[in-house]
Scaffold this motif. Structure first.
Motif, short mmCIF file in Angstrom:
data_model
loop_
_atom_site.label_atom_id
_atom_site.label_comp_id
_atom_site.label_asym_id
_atom_site.label_seq_id
_atom_site.Cartn_x
_atom_site.Cartn_y
_atom_site.Cartn_z
N ALA A 6 -6.15 4.54 -4.84
CA ALA A 6 -7.44 3.65 -4.45
C ALA A 6 -7.27 2.46 -4.12
O ALA A 6 -6.91 1.32 -4.00
CB ALA A 6 -8.19 4.14 -6.13
N ALA A 7 -5.86 2.22 -5.29
CA ALA A 7 -5.54 0.60 -4.80
C ALA A 7 -4.87 0.57 -3.70
O ALA A 7 -5.30 -0.19 -2.53
CB ALA A 7 -4.74 -0.20 -6.38
N ALA A 25 0.88 -1.18 -0.27
CA ALA A 25 -0.48 -0.04 0.21
C ALA A 25 0.92 1.53 -0.26
O ALA A 25 0.38 2.08 -0.75
CB ALA A 25 -1.14 0.26 1.51
N ARG A 78 -7.23 -0.94 3.97
CA ARG A 78 -8.48 -1.42 4.48
C ARG A 78 -7.97 -3.05 5.26
O ARG A 78 -8.70 -3.36 5.65
CB ARG A 78 -9.59 -1.73 3.41
N ARG A 79 -8.17 -3.51 3.79
CA ARG A 79 -7.19 -5.19 4.16
C ARG A 79 -6.43 -5.42 5.46
O ARG A 79 -7.00 -5.90 6.18
CB ARG A 79 -7.13 -5.66 3.18
N LEU A 130 -5.13 5.46 5.70
CA LEU A 130 -5.96 5.00 4.68
C LEU A 130 -6.63 6.83 4.76
O LEU A 130 -7.14 6.89 3.90
CB LEU A 130 -6.69 4.45 5.59
N ALA A 147 -5.73 2.35 -0.77
CA ALA A 147 -7.15 2.79 -0.15
C ALA A 147 -7.45 0.72 0.24
O ALA A 147 -8.07 0.73 1.62
CB ALA A 147 -8.10 3.58 -0.31
N ASP A 148 -7.84 0.16 -0.64
CA ASP A 148 -7.78 -0.84 0.02
C ASP A 148 -7.35 -2.16 0.05
O ASP A 148 -7.61 -3.20 1.09
CB ASP A 148 -8.28 -1.67 -2.20
N LEU A 149 -6.16 -1.68 0.26
CA LEU A 149 -4.93 -1.95 0.80
C LEU A 149 -4.65 -2.15 2.52
O LEU A 149 -4.62 -2.88 3.30
CB LEU A 149 -2.57 -2.41 -0.06
#
Length: 283
Positions: free
Chosen positions: A201-202, A191, A208-209, A224, A204-206
């Motif tokens: 965006a990518a 991330a 969140r995981r 984030l 942020a997804d990581l």
């Protein structure tokens, strides 16, 4: 880059109640007690590798690396245990004896069968000295000898990131995640590399995981929040930063910087105004 070197503490103690107590005290972070108990064991059994491990780690965690060197050196000479040698090298480096630490790690990495943590520690020490190419070469040699060791790949990715070779860093972290999708440190590292490349965006997804695995990690929540602000999701970003600082006032500084650096960011003339906006709770 690296974690503390691997420990002998998982080894069962051979019917030694004093050593068991020392290990328990260390695990409970009662470092003074662990130090005392491990020292007592070593007085009666100088070759006890586990006691030397406990003592060395307890001293290092109390920022007393110079005191850790002597018992670890004695244990290394007696046992030729690679884990003790790696811990000794960490103590030597922390005590400012970098050349001696590197020499010790070179000897340990020459062992066969190979001991991957020695390659990780040697790569980390080169990284701390800014000798990134040498560190990368060490980790690559470790991977050639022990393919698929994920910690070696993580170390390699971090060195590439320090050298600002984000493509190679991302390749290493992605390879780790392909094998271990729930690995928190790999999610965070990838991330970070993606955020540096503007792929918010990518990233942020990581993040969140990673938060799904460790919801209380406020530092990840700040990162984030930064990504959300960069994506133009201002309300969500500010809410995320507030959630991060609510649990840790120490993160108020990074959160304020994130607010100011974002597109159409917020600026505060007084720290109290920033704290009020973030609803910082005093620790």
């Amino acid at each position: 880059m690296s974690k503390r070197p691997p420990s002998n503490l998982e080894r069962p103690s051979p019917n030694n109640p004093a050593l068991d107590k020392a290990i328990l005290a260390f695990r409970m972070q009662r470092l003074d007690e662990a130090e005392r108990l491990a020292s007592d064991v070593l007085k009666s059994n100088r070759g006890n590798v586990v006691a030397a491990d406990v003592l060395g780690r307890a001293l290092l965690m109390q920022n007393r690396p110079k005191e850790a060197v002597d018992p670890l050196q004695r244990a290394a000479r007696r046992s030729h245990d690679p884990a003790i040698e790696v811990l000794l090298a960490a103590a030597l480096a922390a005590a400012g004896r970098n050349d001696v630490a590197l020499d010790q790690l070179r000897r340990t990495t020459a062992r066969r069968p190979p001991f991957p943590p020695a390659f990780i520690e040697l790569g980390s020490q080169f990284g701390k000295l800014g000798r990134f190419d040498e560190g990368i070469a060490v980790l690559e040699s470790g991977l050639a000898l022990t393919p698929g060791v994920l910690d070696l790949l993580m170390g390699l990715g971090h060195l590439h990131l320090k050298r600002n070779d984000r493509a190679e860093a991302r390749a290493s972290f992605s390879q780790v995640l392909a094998t271990a999708p729930q690995r928190h440190d790999a999610l965070v590292a990838l991330a970070k590399a993606m955020a540096l490349d503007g792929e918010y965006a990518a990233a942020a997804d990581l993040y969140r995981r990673a938060l799904a695995l460790q919801p209380d990690d406020a530092a990840i929540r700040v990162n984030l929040g930064k990504c959300l602000l960069e994506m133009g999701e201002r309300d969500a970003g500010e809410a995320t930063l507030r959630a991060a600082t609510r649990g840790s006032a120490q993160l108020a500084g990074p959160a304020i910087v994130a607010l100011a650096a974002a597109p159409h960011g917020r600026f505060f003339l007084r720290p109290s105004a920033a704290a009020k906006f973030l609803r910082v709770e005093k620790n």
